[in-house]
Enzyme design. Structure first.
Site, PDB file in Angstrom:
ATOM      1  N   HIS A   1       5.535 -13.002   7.142  1.00  0.00           N
ATOM      2  CA  HIS A   1       5.768 -11.603   6.783  1.00  0.00           C
ATOM      3  C   HIS A   1       6.945 -11.501   5.829  1.00  0.00           C
ATOM      4  O   HIS A   1       7.891 -12.289   5.916  1.00  0.00           O
ATOM      5  CB  HIS A   1       6.034 -10.731   8.017  1.00  0.00           C
ATOM      6  CG  HIS A   1       5.798  -9.282   7.746  1.00  0.00           C
ATOM      7  ND1 HIS A   1       6.774  -8.445   7.258  1.00  0.00           N
ATOM      8  CD2 HIS A   1       4.677  -8.534   7.864  1.00  0.00           C
ATOM      9  CE1 HIS A   1       6.262  -7.242   7.098  1.00  0.00           C
ATOM     10  NE2 HIS A   1       4.993  -7.261   7.445  1.00  0.00           N
TER      11      HIS A   1
ATOM     12  N   ASP B   1      -2.529  -8.863  11.330  1.00  0.00           N
ATOM     13  CA  ASP B   1      -3.891  -9.259  10.945  1.00  0.00           C
ATOM     14  C   ASP B   1      -4.403 -10.483  11.696  1.00  0.00           C
ATOM     15  O   ASP B   1      -5.595 -10.795  11.621  1.00  0.00           O
ATOM     16  CB  ASP B   1      -3.923  -9.547   9.431  1.00  0.00           C
ATOM     17  CG  ASP B   1      -3.506  -8.335   8.625  1.00  0.00           C
ATOM     18  OD1 ASP B   1      -3.973  -7.230   8.942  1.00  0.00           O
ATOM     19  OD2 ASP B   1      -2.697  -8.490   7.686  1.00  0.00           O
TER      20      ASP B   1
ATOM     21  N   SER C   1       0.830  -1.218   0.000  1.00  0.00           N
ATOM     22  CA  SER C   1       0.000   0.000   0.000  1.00  0.00           C
ATOM     23  C   SER C   1       0.862   1.265   0.000  1.00  0.00           C
ATOM     24  O   SER C   1       0.528   2.245  -0.682  1.00  0.00           O
ATOM     25  CB  SER C   1      -0.969   0.005   1.189  1.00  0.00           C
ATOM     26  OG  SER C   1      -0.292  -0.267   2.403  1.00  0.00           O
TER      27      SER C   1
ATOM     28  N   ARG D   1       2.893  -5.476  16.517  1.00  0.00           N
ATOM     29  CA  ARG D   1       1.507  -4.991  16.382  1.00  0.00           C
ATOM     30  C   ARG D   1       0.523  -6.071  16.833  1.00  0.00           C
ATOM     31  O   ARG D   1      -0.563  -5.779  17.323  1.00  0.00           O
ATOM     32  CB  ARG D   1       1.230  -4.577  14.932  1.00  0.00           C
ATOM     33  CG  ARG D   1       2.139  -3.460  14.435  1.00  0.00           C
ATOM     34  CD  ARG D   1       1.960  -3.186  12.950  1.00  0.00           C
ATOM     35  NE  ARG D   1       2.252  -4.369  12.135  1.00  0.00           N
ATOM     36  CZ  ARG D   1       2.078  -4.448  10.827  1.00  0.00           C
ATOM     37  NH1 ARG D   1       1.584  -3.400  10.166  1.00  0.00           N
ATOM     38  NH2 ARG D   1       2.379  -5.560  10.162  1.00  0.00           N
TER      39      ARG D   1
ATOM     40  N   HIS E   1      -1.982  -8.898   1.670  1.00  0.00           N
ATOM     41  CA  HIS E   1      -1.717  -7.648   2.407  1.00  0.00           C
ATOM     42  C   HIS E   1      -2.899  -7.404   3.366  1.00  0.00           C
ATOM     43  O   HIS E   1      -3.242  -8.291   4.151  1.00  0.00           O
ATOM     44  CB  HIS E   1      -1.477  -6.531   1.388  1.00  0.00           C
ATOM     45  CG  HIS E   1      -0.908  -5.255   1.916  1.00  0.00           C
ATOM     46  ND1 HIS E   1      -0.339  -5.137   3.155  1.00  0.00           N
ATOM     47  CD2 HIS E   1      -0.841  -3.995   1.362  1.00  0.00           C
ATOM     48  CE1 HIS E   1       0.066  -3.880   3.350  1.00  0.00           C
ATOM     49  NE2 HIS E   1      -0.235  -3.171   2.279  1.00  0.00           N
TER      50      HIS E   1
HETATM   51  N1  CMX Z   1       0.947 -19.934   5.082  1.00  0.00           N
HETATM   52  C1  CMX Z   1       1.366 -20.784   4.119  1.00  0.00           C
HETATM   53  N2  CMX Z   1       2.439 -20.558   3.340  1.00  0.00           N
HETATM   54  C2  CMX Z   1       3.148 -19.433   3.587  1.00  0.00           C
HETATM   55  C3  CMX Z   1       2.805 -18.534   4.595  1.00  0.00           C
HETATM   56  C4  CMX Z   1       1.648 -18.811   5.354  1.00  0.00           C
HETATM   57  N3  CMX Z   1       1.201 -17.983   6.308  1.00  0.00           N
HETATM   58  N4  CMX Z   1       3.699 -17.517   4.582  1.00  0.00           N
HETATM   59  C5  CMX Z   1       4.582 -17.780   3.606  1.00  0.00           C
HETATM   60  N5  CMX Z   1       4.235 -18.938   2.981  1.00  0.00           N
HETATM   61  C6  CMX Z   1       4.878 -19.550   1.833  1.00  0.00           C
HETATM   62  C7  CMX Z   1       4.860 -18.601   0.638  1.00  0.00           C
HETATM   63  O1  CMX Z   1       3.591 -18.658  -0.010  1.00  0.00           O
HETATM   64  C8  CMX Z   1       6.003 -19.130  -0.174  1.00  0.00           C
HETATM   65  O2  CMX Z   1       5.565 -20.323  -0.817  1.00  0.00           O
HETATM   66  P1  CMX Z   1       6.128 -20.734  -2.274  1.00  0.00           P
HETATM   67  O3  CMX Z   1       7.618 -20.836  -2.136  1.00  0.00           O
HETATM   68  O4  CMX Z   1       5.436 -22.031  -2.537  1.00  0.00           O
HETATM   69  O5  CMX Z   1       5.718 -19.637  -3.203  1.00  0.00           O
HETATM   70  C9  CMX Z   1       7.024 -19.538   0.894  1.00  0.00           C
HETATM   71  O6  CMX Z   1       6.249 -19.756   2.090  1.00  0.00           O
HETATM   72  C10 CMX Z   1       8.085 -18.492   1.169  1.00  0.00           C
HETATM   73  O7  CMX Z   1       7.433 -17.282   1.486  1.00  0.00           O
HETATM   74  P2  CMX Z   1       8.139 -16.210   2.434  1.00  0.00           P
HETATM   75  O8  CMX Z   1       9.380 -15.759   1.753  1.00  0.00           O
HETATM   76  O9  CMX Z   1       8.219 -16.727   3.815  1.00  0.00           O
HETATM   77  O10 CMX Z   1       7.042 -15.052   2.472  1.00  0.00           O
HETATM   78  P3  CMX Z   1       6.783 -13.896   1.400  1.00  0.00           P
HETATM   79  O11 CMX Z   1       7.680 -12.765   1.741  1.00  0.00           O
HETATM   80  O12 CMX Z   1       6.810 -14.401   0.020  1.00  0.00           O
HETATM   81  O13 CMX Z   1       5.275 -13.521   1.734  1.00  0.00           O
HETATM   82  C11 CMX Z   1       3.421 -13.025   3.067  1.00  0.00           C
HETATM   83  C12 CMX Z   1       4.918 -12.823   2.892  1.00  0.00           C
HETATM   84  C13 CMX Z   1       2.930 -12.114   4.184  1.00  0.00           C
HETATM   85  C14 CMX Z   1       2.699 -12.631   1.781  1.00  0.00           C
HETATM   86  C15 CMX Z   1       3.155 -14.498   3.426  1.00  0.00           C
HETATM   87  O14 CMX Z   1       3.770 -14.815   4.651  1.00  0.00           O
HETATM   88  C16 CMX Z   1       1.686 -14.852   3.475  1.00  0.00           C
HETATM   89  O15 CMX Z   1       1.104 -15.157   2.425  1.00  0.00           O
HETATM   90  N6  CMX Z   1       1.045 -14.826   4.683  1.00  0.00           N
HETATM   91  C17 CMX Z   1      -0.376 -15.054   4.799  1.00  0.00           C
HETATM   92  C18 CMX Z   1      -1.155 -13.825   4.366  1.00  0.00           C
HETATM   93  C19 CMX Z   1      -1.010 -12.710   5.373  1.00  0.00           C
HETATM   94  O16 CMX Z   1      -1.183 -12.899   6.571  1.00  0.00           O
HETATM   95  N7  CMX Z   1      -0.727 -11.497   4.874  1.00  0.00           N
HETATM   96  C20 CMX Z   1      -0.716 -10.280   5.728  1.00  0.00           C
HETATM   97  C21 CMX Z   1       0.695  -9.692   5.917  1.00  0.00           C
HETATM   98  C22 CMX Z   1       0.619  -8.432   6.757  1.00  0.00           C
HETATM   99  C23 CMX Z   1      -0.065  -7.308   6.013  1.00  0.00           C
HETATM  100  O17 CMX Z   1       0.495  -6.828   5.005  1.00  0.00           O
HETATM  101  O18 CMX Z   1      -1.179  -6.930   6.375  1.00  0.00           O
END
Ligand code: CMX
Length: 438
Positions: free
Chosen positions: A318, A373, A241, A327, A271
């Site tokens: 994250h 979240d 964002s 948070r 996000h």
């Molecule tokens: N559940 C399952 N798989 C997850 C995961 C979770 N909570 N968090 C990361 N992973 C996976 C990724 O999808 C990725 O998988 P692939 O290699 O198969 O593509 C792998 O683990 C590596 O990811 P990462 O480097 O640890 O995390 P990223 O930096 O790519 O992504 C985030 C970060 C937040 C998008 C991810 O942790 C996620 O999808 N979390 C769940 C959604 C969420 O809670 N988002 C809110 C974040 C806070 C906000 O912005 O509000």
């Protein structure tokens, strides 16, 4: 209300001098190396943006102008001593770099109250959308519709000198922030309360007025929303964002266009929309298990099942953090202080016990800990804001404080059009020393 603007100008001009010196005398300093992996995994860790308002440390969490969240809970002015800090104070801190006193904060509340009138055409635009359009669709559409009033856009068209852009951007930013609670509350009452709207109360603070206009006029909800608006306000410049707002602003798009872009990014499930996904995920789990007080074993099995299905566990992980998000902790402490025996919050605590080792055991998730979240919806739900489809809008109202103050800095520095280079697969393969056939 020129007082805040003048203080900002004074401080910002010093920063401006530093910025010019950096560009003029040190522009060729090398900042680091970029790996193929960094580019192909979302530009993680590349120092590519200038953001003054806050800084995120992977192992410590967010600091706003050097202050952690617990420090801000102590230092920022409050409505009453037992309460939570006012978001106006955080805005002052992000803009000016100093902890404000109560008078500074009341000045901002008053300034925003005088700018808070939302023109009828904005409500007409919202009302033209189907009532069941997603709240974030209604929110971002309403924001774009306010571009009609942009003084920045008018000044640009009138040929104003670029050194004054920041002044017009400041005006738009203050007006946009001031109007957001009314816009958000209008959407909330339209969708969930038969369009029975509640007039603003200009004597209330920004977050208190939002609670009031939503129809949740209790001391408890006001206290929660003040905290909520502080903790979601900013997370340095690289999150979707913030980055989207900044990127669109770099084309000299006005604050309304830029912030609407940021809000479209916030609406993504990785996000801000994750705060709604957490609620849906828990609801689905409870239905499947058939018990609204699931055991640790049942939760563990549901997490395993989610992972097997190739889905994410919302509220966990994250892109930067490698610890439990402060948070999350601040909200958990709020729940411990004020809430006794809430089934949903008990379940959130149980997920916190169970999820991290399972996520860690996948070997690929870099951060197995909860983010902001994971718990925010449960707190809102406890105090009667049960309409989880609206939660990302609340996140968005708060996020305006950080990304829009950054937008004013962008225009102070005169940051140019953002335009990184993109490369083809062949280019990357060649860099890796591999011969690539087109
Ligand atoms: N559940 C399952 N798989 C997850 C995961 C979770 N909570 N968090 C990361 N992973 C996976 C990724 O999808 C990725 O998988 P692939 O290699 O198969 O593509 C792998 O683990 C590596 O990811 P990462 O480097 O640890 O995390 P990223 O930096 O790519 O992504 C985030 C970060 C937040 C998008 C991810 O942790 C996620 O999808 N979390 C769940 C959604 C969420 O809670 N988002 C809110 C974040 C806070 C906000 O912005 O509000």
């Amino acid at each position: 209300m020129e007082y805040i603007k003048n203080r900002f100008y004074e401080k910002a001009m010093k920063n401006m001098a530093d910025f010019q010196k950096l560009r003029k005398d040190h522009g060729d300093v090398v900042l680091g190396q970029v790996t193929i992996d960094q580019v192909l995994t979302g530009m993680k860790g590349i120092p590519a943006l200038l953001t003054e308002t806050s800084k995120l440390d992977a192992n410590e969490g967010i600091r706003f102008r050097g202050y952690s969240l617990p420090e801000l809970q102590q230092k920022l002015p409050k409505m009453d001593e037992a309460g939570e800090p006012l978001p106006e104070g955080l805005f002052y801190l992000m803009m000016i770099g100093e902890i404000p006193d109560k008078e500074d904060v009341l000045n901002i509340s008053k300034d925003w109250a005088t700018r808070a009138h939302v023109p009828q055409h904005v409500f007409d635009v919202i009302d033209a959308l189907p009532k069941n359009s997603r709240p974030m669709t209604q929110f971002s559409t309403a924001i774009i519709s306010m571009a009609y009033d942009s003084v920045f856009m008018k000044a640009y068209r009138a040929g104003v000198n670029k050194k004054f852009y920041w002044d017009f951007m400041y005006e738009d930013v203050m007006t946009l922030i001031a109007r957001l609670p009314r816009v958000a509350a209008y959407i909330y009452r339209r969708i969930y309360h038969n369009g029975e709207h509640i007039d603003p109360n200009p004597t209330l603070d920004w977050a208190g007025n939002l609670a009031h206009m939503m129809g949740h006029d209790s001391v408890e909800v006001k206290r929660l929303l003040r905290l909520y608006m502080v903790i979601h306000a900013d997370h340095e410049g690289g999150n979707v964002s913030a980055h989207a707002t900044h990127l669109v602003g770099s084309a000299l798009s006005n604050a309304y266009y830029s912030f609407a872009a940021g809000m479209c990014g916030l609406a993504g499930p990785l996000h801000g929309f994750a705060n709604q996904e957490v609620m849906s995920w828990i609801e689905e789990m409870i239905v499947e298990i058939g018990n609204d007080e699931p055991t640790d074993q049942q939760i563990a099995a549901y997490i395993e099942q989610t992972l097997t299905q190739g889905r994410v566990v919302p509220g966990y992980g994250h892109a930067v953090l490698r610890i439990t998000d402060p948070r999350f902790t601040v909200q958990q402490q709020f729940a411990e202080k004020y809430i006794v025996n809430d089934k949903l919050i008990n379940t959130i605590n149980a997920i916190y016990r169970v999820a991290p080792p399972i996520l860690e055991a996948t070997g690929k998730i870099k951060n197995p800990w909860p983010n902001v979240d994971a718990i925010s919806g449960a707190l809102l739900n406890h105090y009667g804001i049960t309409e989880s489809g609206f939660y990302t809008v609340l996140f968005g109202v708060s996020r305006s404080l950080g990304v829009l103050s950054s937008l004013v800095f962008d225009r102070v520095y005169g940051l140019p059009l953002e335009r990184p280079s993109s490369q083809t697969m062949s280019w990357f393969m060649n860099k890796a020393g591999i011969n690539h056939e087109e």
